[in-house]
Motif scaffolding. Structure first.
Motif, PDB file in Angstrom:
ATOM      1  N   UNK A 144     100.707  81.317  12.383  1.00 12.81           N
ATOM      2  CA  UNK A 144      99.365  81.750  12.037  1.00 12.81           C
ATOM      3  C   UNK A 144      99.231  83.252  12.273  1.00 12.81           C
ATOM      4  N   UNK A 145      98.497  83.923  11.399  1.00 14.00           N
ATOM      5  CA  UNK A 145      98.262  85.367  11.526  1.00 14.00           C
ATOM      6  C   UNK A 145      97.241  85.615  12.630  1.00 14.00           C
ATOM      7  N   UNK A 146      97.558  86.567  13.504  1.00 11.07           N
ATOM      8  CA  UNK A 146      96.625  87.016  14.534  1.00 11.07           C
ATOM      9  C   UNK A 146      95.910  88.248  13.966  1.00 11.07           C
ATOM     10  N   UNK A 147      94.751  88.024  13.345  1.00  9.99           N
ATOM     11  CA  UNK A 147      94.040  89.119  12.680  1.00  9.99           C
ATOM     12  C   UNK A 147      93.576  90.179  13.667  1.00  9.99           C
ATOM     13  N   UNK A 148      93.272  89.779  14.902  1.00  9.18           N
ATOM     14  CA  UNK A 148      92.861  90.768  15.905  1.00  9.18           C
ATOM     15  C   UNK A 148      94.019  91.708  16.219  1.00  9.18           C
ATOM     16  N   UNK A 149      95.213  91.177  16.328  1.00  7.64           N
ATOM     17  CA  UNK A 149      96.398  91.990  16.599  1.00  7.64           C
ATOM     18  C   UNK A 149      96.659  92.967  15.448  1.00  7.64           C
ATOM     19  N   UNK A 150      96.615  92.452  14.207  1.00  9.35           N
ATOM     20  CA  UNK A 150      96.865  93.314  13.048  1.00  9.35           C
ATOM     21  C   UNK A 150      95.833  94.435  12.998  1.00  9.35           C
ATOM     22  N   UNK A 151      94.561  94.098  13.190  1.00 10.51           N
ATOM     23  CA  UNK A 151      93.504  95.115  13.172  1.00 10.51           C
ATOM     24  C   UNK A 151      93.736  96.148  14.273  1.00 10.51           C
ATOM     25  N   UNK A 152      94.028  95.691  15.480  1.00 11.04           N
ATOM     26  CA  UNK A 152      94.253  96.587  16.624  1.00 11.04           C
ATOM     27  C   UNK A 152      95.479  97.480  16.386  1.00 11.04           C
ATOM     28  N   UNK A 153      96.574  96.882  15.933  1.00  8.20           N
ATOM     29  CA  UNK A 153      97.820  97.640  15.734  1.00  8.20           C
ATOM     30  C   UNK A 153      97.706  98.700  14.645  1.00  8.20           C
ATOM     31  N   UNK A 154      96.780  98.503  13.707  1.00 16.90           N
ATOM     32  CA  UNK A 154      96.691  99.414  12.565  1.00 16.90           C
ATOM     33  C   UNK A 154      95.349 100.151  12.476  1.00 16.90           C
ATOM     34  N   UNK A 155      94.557 100.067  13.551  1.00 14.73           N
ATOM     35  CA  UNK A 155      93.293 100.788  13.599  1.00 14.73           C
ATOM     36  C   UNK A 155      92.306 100.379  12.519  1.00 14.73           C
ATOM     37  N   UNK A 156      92.266  99.092  12.224  1.00 18.78           N
ATOM     38  CA  UNK A 156      91.396  98.576  11.172  1.00 18.78           C
ATOM     39  C   UNK A 156      90.126  97.970  11.754  1.00 18.78           C
ATOM     40  N   UNK A 157      89.065  97.929  10.946  1.00 22.03           N
ATOM     41  CA  UNK A 157      87.879  97.185  11.393  1.00 22.03           C
ATOM     42  C   UNK A 157      88.218  95.685  11.429  1.00 22.03           C
ATOM     43  N   UNK A 158      87.287  94.888  11.863  1.00 23.75           N
ATOM     44  CA  UNK A 158      87.493  93.443  11.983  1.00 23.75           C
ATOM     45  C   UNK A 158      88.005  92.852  10.666  1.00 23.75           C
ATOM     46  N   UNK A 159      89.025  92.017  10.792  1.00 20.41           N
ATOM     47  CA  UNK A 159      89.603  91.304   9.647  1.00 20.41           C
ATOM     48  C   UNK A 159      89.073  89.879   9.702  1.00 20.41           C
ATOM     49  N   UNK A 160      88.462  89.435   8.607  1.00 23.36           N
ATOM     50  CA  UNK A 160      87.901  88.084   8.563  1.00 23.36           C
ATOM     51  C   UNK A 160      88.473  87.298   7.399  1.00 23.36           C
ATOM     52  N   UNK A 161      88.379  85.987   7.528  1.00 25.70           N
ATOM     53  CA  UNK A 161      88.830  85.102   6.464  1.00 25.70           C
ATOM     54  C   UNK A 161      87.967  85.349   5.224  1.00 25.70           C
ATOM     55  N   UNK A 162      88.592  85.489   4.086  1.00 21.75           N
ATOM     56  CA  UNK A 162      87.864  85.713   2.836  1.00 21.75           C
ATOM     57  C   UNK A 162      87.473  84.375   2.223  1.00 21.75           C
ATOM     58  N   UNK A 163      86.365  84.375   1.527  1.00 20.23           N
ATOM     59  CA  UNK A 163      85.944  83.167   0.812  1.00 20.23           C
ATOM     60  C   UNK A 163      86.831  82.995  -0.421  1.00 20.23           C
ATOM     61  N   UNK A 164      86.939  81.785  -0.928  1.00 19.34           N
ATOM     62  CA  UNK A 164      87.698  81.585  -2.168  1.00 19.34           C
ATOM     63  C   UNK A 164      87.163  82.453  -3.318  1.00 19.34           C
ATOM     64  N   UNK A 165      85.855  82.665  -3.351  1.00 23.40           N
ATOM     65  CA  UNK A 165      85.257  83.500  -4.399  1.00 23.40           C
ATOM     66  C   UNK A 165      85.695  84.958  -4.262  1.00 23.40           C
ATOM     67  N   UNK A 166      85.736  85.459  -3.024  1.00 22.42           N
ATOM     68  CA  UNK A 166      86.183  86.831  -2.754  1.00 22.42           C
ATOM     69  C   UNK A 166      87.641  86.993  -3.189  1.00 22.42           C
ATOM     70  N   UNK A 167      88.471  86.001  -2.860  1.00 22.19           N
ATOM     71  CA  UNK A 167      89.893  86.049  -3.228  1.00 22.19           C
ATOM     72  C   UNK A 167      90.041  86.084  -4.745  1.00 22.19           C
ATOM     73  N   UNK A 168      89.344  85.194  -5.425  1.00 21.65           N
ATOM     74  CA  UNK A 168      89.432  85.137  -6.885  1.00 21.65           C
ATOM     75  C   UNK A 168      88.920  86.431  -7.517  1.00 21.65           C
ATOM     76  N   UNK A 169      87.843  86.980  -6.972  1.00 20.71           N
ATOM     77  CA  UNK A 169      87.280  88.227  -7.494  1.00 20.71           C
ATOM     78  C   UNK A 169      88.265  89.381  -7.377  1.00 20.71           C
ATOM     79  N   UNK A 170      88.931  89.501  -6.232  1.00 15.15           N
ATOM     80  CA  UNK A 170      89.797  90.657  -5.988  1.00 15.15           C
ATOM     81  C   UNK A 170      91.239  90.453  -6.424  1.00 15.15           C
ATOM     82  N   UNK A 171      91.762  89.241  -6.280  1.00 15.90           N
ATOM     83  CA  UNK A 171      93.154  88.999  -6.649  1.00 15.90           C
ATOM     84  C   UNK A 171      93.274  88.434  -8.061  1.00 15.90           C
ATOM     85  N   UNK A 172      92.222  87.761  -8.528  1.00 10.38           N
ATOM     86  CA  UNK A 172      92.307  87.104  -9.830  1.00 10.38           C
ATOM     87  C   UNK A 172      93.164  85.855  -9.780  1.00 10.38           C
TER      88      UNK A 172
END
Length: 163
Positions: free
Chosen positions: A76-104
């Motif tokens: 499982x991805x540790x989103x807090x670790x990825x955000x912390x390691x790369x200086x990113x804001x909070x990483x959250x699970x995307x909705x299926x609609x968000x995924x379809x909108x951005x990835x197609x």
């Protein structure tokens, strides 16, 4: 493993992934199978590989933008670790609609490439141990094979530990 090409109806999303492979100078390694491979466990069972060799293409939301994490199916991805390691804001699970909108592409079939627009990506370094990786190819029944180096180069991803 592949469906008979004469009975297969071309999926425009999968065809877009095939075009992205060609644009990256990579061989078309897409296979279409009769059963759903929407989870890493299902894909590994159908493809006869370790679940760790499945490169999950996970789209998250980060500061309102899509973020692609290419992660080994073995953990499982540790989103807090990825955000912390790369200086990113909070990483959250995307909705299926968000995924379809951005990835197609639909959740469970998201490919590492062939998206509507380039998406910032991170590549799980745990995947480097596998000579052949399998990733979604735009539908719940399509997968592509690729090496770690090819995946890194074709996606422009940043290598990182995600656990």
């Amino acid at each position: 493993m592949s469906v008979d090409s004469e009975t297969e109806v071309p999926n425009p999303v999968v065809e877009n992934v095939r075009a992205a492979l060609a644009a990256a100078g990579l061989e078309d390694t897409v296979v279409v199978v009769p059963d759903s491979v929407a989870t890493a466990a299902a894909a590994a069972a159908v493809l006869g590989c370790e679940v760790g060799a499945i490169a999950n293409s996970l789209i998250f939301e980060c500061g309102g933008e899509p973020l692609l994490i290419l992660s080994s199916g073995a953990g499982k991805v540790d989103t807090k670790k990825v955000a912390r390691d790369h200086g990113l804001p909070k990483i959250t699970r995307a909705t299926p609609e968000f995924v379809l909108e951005h990835a197609g592409q639909p959740v469970g079939g998201v490919a590492p490439m062939g998206h509507r627009e380039p998406i910032r990506a991170f590549l799980d370094t745990d995947l480097e141990q596998y000579p052949v990786l399998w990733a979604g190819a735009g539908s719940h029944q399509a997968m592509l094979s690729i090496s770690y180096r090819q995946l890194l180069q074709s996606t422009g991803a940043t290598e990182t530990a995600v656990r």
